[in-house]
Design an enzyme around this catalytic site. Structure first.
Site, PDB file in Angstrom:
ATOM      1  N   SER A  56       3.933  -6.051   3.589  1.00 27.42           N
ATOM      2  CA  SER A  56       3.989  -5.525   2.223  1.00 27.42           C
ATOM      3  C   SER A  56       5.396  -5.504   1.648  1.00 27.42           C
ATOM      4  CB  SER A  56       3.390  -4.116   2.184  1.00 27.42           C
ATOM      5  OG  SER A  56       4.062  -3.265   3.110  1.00 27.42           O
ATOM      6  N   GLY A  94       0.039  -4.921   4.956  1.00 29.26           N
ATOM      7  CA  GLY A  94      -0.658  -4.437   6.147  1.00 29.26           C
ATOM      8  C   GLY A  94      -0.565  -5.352   7.345  1.00 29.26           C
ATOM      9  N   ASN A 122       4.720  -2.613  10.777  1.00 32.23           N
ATOM     10  CA  ASN A 122       3.392  -2.013  10.916  1.00 32.23           C
ATOM     11  C   ASN A 122       3.008  -1.811  12.376  1.00 32.23           C
ATOM     12  OD1 ASN A 122       2.698  -1.699   8.155  1.00 32.23           O
ATOM     13  ND2 ASN A 122       2.349  -3.900   8.005  1.00 32.23           N
ATOM     14  N   ASP A 205       5.211   6.934  -1.584  1.00 32.37           N
ATOM     15  CA  ASP A 205       4.795   6.999  -0.184  1.00 32.37           C
ATOM     16  C   ASP A 205       5.968   7.129   0.770  1.00 32.37           C
ATOM     17  OD1 ASP A 205       5.896   4.454  -0.198  1.00 32.37           O
ATOM     18  OD2 ASP A 205       3.977   3.407   0.006  1.00 32.37           O
ATOM     19  N   HIS A 208       7.636   2.228   0.895  1.00 38.79           N
ATOM     20  CA  HIS A 208       7.851   0.972   0.173  1.00 38.79           C
ATOM     21  C   HIS A 208       8.938   1.122  -0.887  1.00 38.79           C
ATOM     22  CE1 HIS A 208       3.713   0.548   1.774  1.00 38.79           C
ATOM     23  NE2 HIS A 208       4.139  -0.680   2.014  1.00 38.79           N
TER      24      HIS A 208
END
Length: 231
Positions: A56, A94, A122, A205, A208
C-alpha cells in the site's frame, strides 16, 4: 536475308528483356529488403522501465491520486533530470512477501532496467516468521536476476514497532541490509525515515503517509536510486 534480320531482331529483344530483368533484380537488392533495419525504439524505451513492486505504500493508499505516491513523485524527479526512464507502479495494498513472490512472475513479463522491491511491512505487522520473510524476499531477488541479469535492484528497508518484541523487531530490521549485502543490491536503509511515527505526516491510521509524507519517502528513495541511474 529477311530470316537473318528476323533472327537478329529476336536476339536483340532477348538481350533487352535480359537487361530489364537484371535491372529489376538490382533494384530488389537495393530496395526495402536490403535497407538497414530501423532501431526498435519502442522496445528500447520499454526496457527503460523502473518497476516499483510493493504494498500500500507503493500503491499510495488513501491519497487522492496515485501520482502523489512516492513512485509518481520519483517520475517527476526523473523527468526534471531529463532521464529516459518510465516508472511503473506495481503496488498492491495488503501485499505480503508471500503474495509478492506469487505474482512477481507476471510483473516480470515486461522489460525493466531497475526493480525497486518494497515489501515486508505487512509481514512484520502480522508477526510472520522472519525466515519466511527473508526467504520470500530472496526468492524475488533471484527471479529478477534470472530474468534480467543486467537490471539494477533497489531494496527498500523497513522496520516494525517495538511492540512486536525486541528480538523480532531487531531481527526484522537486519533482514534488509543483510540481503542487500549478500546480493549486492542497492538499499534504502529505512523507507519511512523521517515519516514513521510522525502524526502530522501520516493519515488517521498512523501507518500510511499523507501526500506530504510521500514527498519525504520519494527523497529517501531518490538518494539511492539516482546513484543507480547514474551508473
Amino acid at each position: 536475308m529477311n530470316r537473318m534480320i528476323s533472327k537478329i531482331k529476336s536476339f536483340m529483344a532477348l538481350c533487352f528483356i535480359g537487361t530489364l530483368l537484371a535491372c529489376g533484380n538490382s533494384k530488389n537488392e537495393n530496395g526495402p529488403s536490403a535497407r538497414p533495419q530501423k532501431t526498435d525504439t519502442a522496445a528500447s524505451k520499454a526496457a527503460a522501465n523502473i518497476v516499483f513492486f510493493g504494498n500500500s505504500l507503493t500503491a499510495g493508499y488513501g491519497l487522492e491520486s496515485p501520482s502523489q505516491a512516492f513512485p509518481g513523485l520519483i517520475q517527476q524527479k526523473i523527468d526534471s533530470a531529463g532521464l529516459p526512464y518510465k516508472v511503473v507502479n506495481a503496488g498492491v495494498s495488503g501485499e505480503t512477501t508471500a503474495g509478492g513472490n506469487a505474482r512477481i512472475d507476471w510483473i516480470l513479463r515486461q522489460p525493466l532496467s531497475v526493480f525497486v522491491l518494497e515489501l515486508g511491512a505487512n509481514d512484520g505487522l502480522r508477526g510472520i516468521p522472519l525466515e519466511e520473510t527473508r526467504k520470500n524476499l530472496q526468492a524475488m531477488i533471484d527471479k529478477v536476476k534470472a530474468k534480467y541479469p543486467q537490471a539494477g535492484i533497489l531494496l527498500a528497508g523497513m522496520q516494525v514497532p517495538p511492540n512486536m518484541g525486541r528480538d523480532y523487531s531487531e531481527g526484522f530490521r537486519k533482514i534488509y541490509p543483510e540481503l542487500a549485502s549478500k546480493n549486492e543490491t542497492g538499499l534504502v536503509p529505512f523507507l519511512l525515515e523521517g515519516v514513521g511515527g510522525e502524526a502530522a505526516l501520516n493519515q488517521g491510521d498512523g501507518i500510511h503517509p499523507t501526500a506530504e509524507g510521500h514527498l519525504l519517502l520519494a527523497d529517501n528513495v531518490w538518494k539511492e536510486l539516482q546513484k543507480m541511474l547514474a551508473r
